[in-house]
Scaffold this active site. Structure first.
Site, PDB file in Angstrom:
ATOM      1  N   GLY A   1      45.811  32.945  19.566  1.00  0.00           N
ATOM      2  CA  GLY A   1      45.584  32.531  20.952  1.00  0.00           C
ATOM      3  C   GLY A   1      44.102  32.464  21.270  1.00  0.00           C
ATOM      4  O   GLY A   1      43.328  31.859  20.522  1.00  0.00           O
TER       5      GLY A   1
ATOM      6  N   GLY B   1      59.729  19.378  21.873  1.00  0.00           N
ATOM      7  CA  GLY B   1      60.219  19.693  20.526  1.00  0.00           C
ATOM      8  C   GLY B   1      59.013  19.799  19.612  1.00  0.00           C
ATOM      9  O   GLY B   1      58.067  19.005  19.721  1.00  0.00           O
TER      10      GLY B   1
ATOM     11  N   ALA C   1      43.564  21.614  24.348  1.00  0.00           N
ATOM     12  CA  ALA C   1      44.957  21.497  24.813  1.00  0.00           C
ATOM     13  C   ALA C   1      45.279  22.535  25.891  1.00  0.00           C
ATOM     14  O   ALA C   1      46.048  22.241  26.816  1.00  0.00           O
ATOM     15  CB  ALA C   1      45.916  21.623  23.634  1.00  0.00           C
TER      16      ALA C   1
ATOM     17  N   GLY D   1      50.026  25.784  19.815  1.00  0.00           N
ATOM     18  CA  GLY D   1      50.248  25.995  18.386  1.00  0.00           C
ATOM     19  C   GLY D   1      50.611  24.692  17.674  1.00  0.00           C
ATOM     20  O   GLY D   1      50.201  24.466  16.527  1.00  0.00           O
ATOM     21  N   ASP D   2      51.362  23.833  18.343  1.00  0.00           N
ATOM     22  CA  ASP D   2      51.731  22.547  17.727  1.00  0.00           C
ATOM     23  C   ASP D   2      50.492  21.663  17.560  1.00  0.00           C
ATOM     24  O   ASP D   2      50.334  20.986  16.537  1.00  0.00           O
ATOM     25  CB  ASP D   2      52.782  21.816  18.580  1.00  0.00           C
ATOM     26  CG  ASP D   2      54.068  22.618  18.709  1.00  0.00           C
ATOM     27  OD1 ASP D   2      54.385  23.387  17.792  1.00  0.00           O
ATOM     28  OD2 ASP D   2      54.749  22.471  19.745  1.00  0.00           O
TER      29      ASP D   2
ATOM     30  N   ASP E   1      62.445  18.228  27.381  1.00  0.00           N
ATOM     31  CA  ASP E   1      62.267  19.488  28.114  1.00  0.00           C
ATOM     32  C   ASP E   1      62.576  19.226  29.581  1.00  0.00           C
ATOM     33  O   ASP E   1      61.873  18.456  30.244  1.00  0.00           O
ATOM     34  CB  ASP E   1      60.826  19.991  27.975  1.00  0.00           C
ATOM     35  CG  ASP E   1      60.506  20.451  26.560  1.00  0.00           C
ATOM     36  OD1 ASP E   1      61.451  20.654  25.769  1.00  0.00           O
ATOM     37  OD2 ASP E   1      59.307  20.608  26.250  1.00  0.00           O
TER      38      ASP E   1
HETATM   39  P1  ADP Z   1      51.226  29.315  19.898  1.00  0.00           P
HETATM   40  O1  ADP Z   1      51.028  28.217  20.875  1.00  0.00           O
HETATM   41  O2  ADP Z   1      52.081  28.955  18.734  1.00  0.00           O
HETATM   42  O3  ADP Z   1      51.654  30.627  20.536  1.00  0.00           O
HETATM   43  P2  ADP Z   1      48.496  30.323  19.802  1.00  0.00           P
HETATM   44  O4  ADP Z   1      48.683  30.824  21.186  1.00  0.00           O
HETATM   45  O5  ADP Z   1      48.017  31.308  18.769  1.00  0.00           O
HETATM   46  O6  ADP Z   1      49.797  29.607  19.223  1.00  0.00           O
HETATM   47  O7  ADP Z   1      47.451  29.114  19.890  1.00  0.00           O
HETATM   48  C1  ADP Z   1      47.160  28.287  18.801  1.00  0.00           C
HETATM   49  C2  ADP Z   1      45.662  28.041  18.734  1.00  0.00           C
HETATM   50  O8  ADP Z   1      45.241  27.360  19.927  1.00  0.00           O
HETATM   51  C3  ADP Z   1      44.814  29.305  18.665  1.00  0.00           C
HETATM   52  O9  ADP Z   1      44.640  29.736  17.310  1.00  0.00           O
HETATM   53  C4  ADP Z   1      43.507  28.843  19.291  1.00  0.00           C
HETATM   54  O10 ADP Z   1      42.722  28.165  18.330  1.00  0.00           O
HETATM   55  C5  ADP Z   1      43.973  27.854  20.347  1.00  0.00           C
HETATM   56  N1  ADP Z   1      44.129  28.565  21.633  1.00  0.00           N
HETATM   57  C6  ADP Z   1      45.277  29.038  22.172  1.00  0.00           C
HETATM   58  N2  ADP Z   1      45.041  29.661  23.352  1.00  0.00           N
HETATM   59  C7  ADP Z   1      43.710  29.572  23.560  1.00  0.00           C
HETATM   60  C8  ADP Z   1      42.808  30.015  24.590  1.00  0.00           C
HETATM   61  N3  ADP Z   1      43.270  30.694  25.662  1.00  0.00           N
HETATM   62  N4  ADP Z   1      41.495  29.744  24.457  1.00  0.00           N
HETATM   63  C9  ADP Z   1      41.020  29.061  23.395  1.00  0.00           C
HETATM   64  N5  ADP Z   1      41.801  28.621  22.384  1.00  0.00           N
HETATM   65  C10 ADP Z   1      43.123  28.865  22.459  1.00  0.00           C
END
Ligand code: ADP
Length: 300
Positions: free
Chosen positions: A221, A41, A281, A250-251, A15
């Site tokens: 999220g 990735g 994370a 998400g990863d 990246d």
């Molecule tokens: P992606 O990164 O693929 O868009 P998400 O945003 O849904 O996926 O995040 C994946 C998971 O990480 C969520 O289901 C949640 O458990 C955790 N997560 C993501 N954002 C937050 C947040 N702001 N607060 C707490 N947990 C989070």
């Protein structure tokens, strides 16, 4: 007895990130910050996230014979990933060119490079890795035909986890073995198309399940996640944290869930653990840099 909890089959990208005051329009040149290069990735991210939690992890991927490929191999090895399955050469390492403006909005151009050359034959040649792995996870930043070959090479009793990102139509042969299919809201909307309209996330989970996977997880999220199987739909409550950077959450979620499934956890328990990992994370910057150890998840 399996040698690996998790085999990740997927992409590895460098990246290349530049901060800009304003993202350039057509024909425009803007000056930006110093270049920062991160290992990324979705495949590489998942492998690092799982290994950092303590999973015995292997990665099947392809990088170029170049500095970016060496950066990716180094980051995998530092995290404790077995890189015996990482193939080198044939094309430059995949690259994501990312410009980020002060509001956090970004523009991204991806050159798949060596990821596009990860072929079904590479999967067949790695048969011993598949036989040695309790859970195999994949995403869609590699050719779809390669993912089809992955599901044909699972060990007896092996389990398959798919995050269909970037989303595209999936053959029923792949859908039928996903346990679970893991989608975020964006991926759910793309896969479901019109079926999303007027429906809420619990409906999405049910409609996705009806397409053939053994189970489905919808990540939401900061709202947590939903899991759906023939036992019904249940909600995984969010872990409340102050998010600073959601890149790669998400990863981390997918990797943590796959790791716990490999240890025999139920889908709901694995998702609850994954939500804690995702939550840690997002409290830190970057993708791989933000992934916690098991002790850090405990301490949350
Ligand atoms: P992606 O990164 O693929 O868009 P998400 O945003 O849904 O996926 O995040 C994946 C998971 O990480 C969520 O289901 C949640 O458990 C955790 N997560 C993501 N954002 C937050 C947040 N702001 N607060 C707490 N947990 C989070």
């Amino acid at each position: 007895m399996y040698d690996y909890d998790l085999l990740v089959v997927g992409s590895a990208n460098a990246d290349l990130v530049i901060g800009v005051e304003r993202r350039p329009g057509a024909g425009e040149t803007v000056l930006g910050s110093d270049l920062v290069v991160h290992p990324g990735g979705k495949g590489a991210n998942q492998a690092v996230a799982a290994a950092r939690l303590g999973a015995r992890t292997a990665l099947l991927a392809r990088v170029g014979d170049d500095a970016h490929g060496r950066l990716l191999l180094d980051s995998q090895r530092r995290a404790g990933v077995d890189t015996v399955g990482v193939l080198v050469g044939g094309a430059p390492t995949g690259v994501a060119l990312i410009t980020v403006d002060p509001s956090g909005d970004n523009s991204i151009v991806v050159s798949p490079g060596a990821n596009a050359l990860l072929a079904p034959g590479d999967v067949r040649a790695a048969a011993s890795l598949f036989q040695a792995s309790r859970v195999v996870s994949a995403q869609l930043e590699i050719p779809l035909g390669t993912v089809v070959e992955v599901v044909r090479n699972l060990a007896d009793g092996g389990r398959f986890v798919l995050n269909p990102s970037p989303p595209r139509p999936l053959p029923s042969e792949v859908l039928a073995v996903c346990d679970p299919l893991i989608v975020n809201e964006h991926e759910a909307r793309v896969i479901l198309g019109d079926a999303c309209v007027g429906a809420g996330p619990a409906d999405w989970a049910r409609i996705l399940l009806a397409k053939g996977p053994r189970s489905v997880v919808v990540t939401l999220g900061a709202e947590g996640a939903l899991v759906a199987s023939d036992q019904g739909v249940s909600r995984i409550p969010p872990v409340r944290v102050t998010a600073v950077d959601t890149t790669g959450a998400g990863d981390a979620f997918t990797a943590a869930l796959a790791y716990r499934l490999a240890g025999g956890a139920s889908l709901a328990d694995a998702a609850a653990y994954a939500a804690r990992v995702g939550a840690v994370a997002v409290t830190r910057g970057g993708a791989q840099d933000s992934y916690p150890s098991a002790a850090e998840v405990e301490a949350l």
